[in-house]
Design an enzyme around this catalytic site. Structure first.
Site, short mmCIF file in Angstrom:
data_model
loop_
_atom_site.label_atom_id
_atom_site.label_comp_id
_atom_site.label_asym_id
_atom_site.label_seq_id
_atom_site.Cartn_x
_atom_site.Cartn_y
_atom_site.Cartn_z
CB ALA A 98 -0.90 0.00 1.24
CB VAL B 45 4.63 1.11 4.01
CG1 VAL B 45 4.35 2.55 3.60
CG2 VAL B 45 3.79 0.72 5.21
CE LYS B 46 4.50 0.04 -4.90
NZ LYS B 46 3.75 -0.27 -6.17
CB ILE B 47 8.78 4.36 0.64
CG1 ILE B 47 8.16 3.84 1.95
CG2 ILE B 47 9.44 5.71 0.83
CD1 ILE B 47 7.26 4.82 2.66
#
Length: 234
Positions: A57, A83-85
């Protein structure tokens, strides 16, 4: 190599998950925007129920504080959330903090090996090189996968996994596996192309046709059973 599905469409996820080969799902703001009326959190939580594996996400903040706030909230939704960064300096700073907190990250929009090295040094769980987008500008996207995989092999202390992204066709999938990617995240349409071959279809059709023909021949040559006269009259 593991297969992730690159989508936010729940019907696609249900369909491909039924194959029994799906290890995770990746989403991004563009994919989520295609699902009209879908709530972000509810969608991610439902994907986590459908797939027992990592579910990416993506944050939309670009400052460190904003990314950290979003990442901590997303990670609290489900243990499988990754978590996509974005791969920008602030993103690398956020990843290094999240790694110390035990929050899994997928660093996205990687386009060169140095970016991937910095990502691993920051402690990311995954790095996502975009193969198809490099091919679009006449660069060799799969060469980047090979370079990153080799760098990571050179330094076993780097635990980041190579997640081949922007997969456009079945050959990309094959080449990612040959190049040493840990994961490929693939659109449903490409997976459906990859599982099919015209010779498979033709072969199956021939097998079934031959079997049906043989059964018909057996029925036609079966010896009729003579019934006793009394039974026949009844």
């Amino acid at each position: 190599m593991q297969i992730f599905l690159d989508t936010a469409n729940l019907d696609e996820i249900r369909e491909i998950a039924a194959w029994g080969i799906l290890a995770g799902v990746t989403t991004n703001p563009s994919l989520l925007a295609k699902e009209k009326g879908a709530d972000f959190r509810a969608t991610i939580e439902e994907i986590c129920r459908l797939v027992n594996g990592p579910v990416s996400a993506e944050v939309i903040s670009t400052d460190v504080a904003g990314m950290l706030d979003e990442a901590r909230r997303y990670a609290a939704w489900h243990p499988n959330v990754v978590v996509k960064i974005p791969l920008i300096p602030n993103g690398i700073s956020a990843v290094s903090t999240l790694a110390r907190e035990g929050i899994k990250t997928n660093v996205t929009l990687c386009f060169n090996a140095n970016q991937a090295l910095f990502t691993a040094l920051a402690g990311a769980t995954y790095v996502s090189p975009f193969v198809g987008r490099l091919d679009d500008i006449s660069e060799d996207g799969m060469a980047l996968i090979r370079d990153i995989a080799q760098i990571y092999r050179n330094y076993p202390q780097l635990k980041t996994q190579v997640l081949a992204a922007s997969i456009r066709h079945p050959r990309h999938l094959t080449d990612a596996a040959l190049a040493g990617a840990d994961v490929a995240t693939v659109p449903a349409a490409v997976l459906k192309q990859a599982i099919k071959h015209p010779l498979t279809d033709a072969g199956l059709e021939k097998f079934l046709s031959d079997w049906k023909k043989r059964q018909a021949e057996k029925s036609a040559t079966a010896i009729p059973v003579e019934l006793p006269a009394a039974v026949a009259r009844a």
